[in-house]
Scaffold this motif. Structure first.
Motif, PDB file in Angstrom:
ATOM      1  N   ILE A  79       0.837  -1.199   0.000  1.00 49.71           N
ATOM      2  CA  ILE A  79       0.000   0.000   0.000  1.00 49.71           C
ATOM      3  C   ILE A  79       0.871   1.248   0.000  1.00 49.71           C
ATOM      4  O   ILE A  79       0.580   2.229  -0.700  1.00 49.71           O
ATOM      5  CB  ILE A  79      -0.968  -0.029   1.199  1.00 49.71           C
ATOM      6  N   SER A  80       1.968   1.227   0.738  1.00 49.52           N
ATOM      7  CA  SER A  80       2.874   2.380   0.744  1.00 49.52           C
ATOM      8  C   SER A  80       3.481   2.591  -0.638  1.00 49.52           C
ATOM      9  O   SER A  80       3.589   3.732  -1.119  1.00 49.52           O
ATOM     10  CB  SER A  80       3.997   2.172   1.764  1.00 49.52           C
ATOM     11  N   SER A  83       0.834   4.095  -2.985  1.00 49.53           N
ATOM     12  CA  SER A  83       0.571   5.509  -2.703  1.00 49.53           C
ATOM     13  C   SER A  83       1.712   6.390  -3.175  1.00 49.53           C
ATOM     14  O   SER A  83       1.489   7.493  -3.697  1.00 49.53           O
ATOM     15  CB  SER A  83       0.316   5.714  -1.205  1.00 49.53           C
ATOM     16  N   CYS A  87       1.314   9.321  -6.058  1.00 51.21           N
ATOM     17  CA  CYS A  87       1.821  10.686  -5.836  1.00 51.21           C
ATOM     18  C   CYS A  87       2.785  11.087  -6.941  1.00 51.21           C
ATOM     19  O   CYS A  87       2.767  12.232  -7.417  1.00 51.21           O
ATOM     20  CB  CYS A  87       2.513  10.784  -4.476  1.00 51.21           C
TER      21      CYS A  87
END
Length: 102
Positions: A79-80, A83, A87
């Motif tokens: 998930i990191s 994300s 970005c």
């Protein structure tokens, strides 16, 4: 005021007199008997069906808990990463649109 007190010896002879020794009773001890190897009174470990079931259940619980922890860590990393990628795409599109509108 703070002077050390040196003991004075009225008659310094240099002879050392040993302290008197009091006689003690002599007690004779017999030597301890030789150690005899005794057979082991503890039986071998035997698993009853109940203890075997408890061991299997405990092992299964440990595996499940460790698996859940590892999967959750993997999901957190995934998930990191997603994300950060989102970005990066948004920033790239903002920078690209800024260049074209000038």
């Amino acid at each position: 005021m703070l002077r050390p007190k040196v003991p004075t010896n009225p008659t310094p002879t240099g002879l050392v007199v040993p302290p008197p020794v009091e006689p003690t009773a002599t007690v004779r001890h017999s030597p301890p008997p030789a150690p005899v190897a005794q057979p082991s009174l503890r039986p071998a470990v035997r698993l009853t069906p109940g203890t075997a079931l408890a061991l299997v259940g405990g092992g299964t619980a440990v595996v499940l808990v460790l698996g859940a922890v590892l999967v959750s860590m993997l999901l957190a990393v995934a998930i990191s990463g997603v994300s950060v990628a989102v970005c990066a795409v948004v920033l790239r599109s903002l920078l690209a649109s800024g260049r074209t509108h000038r």
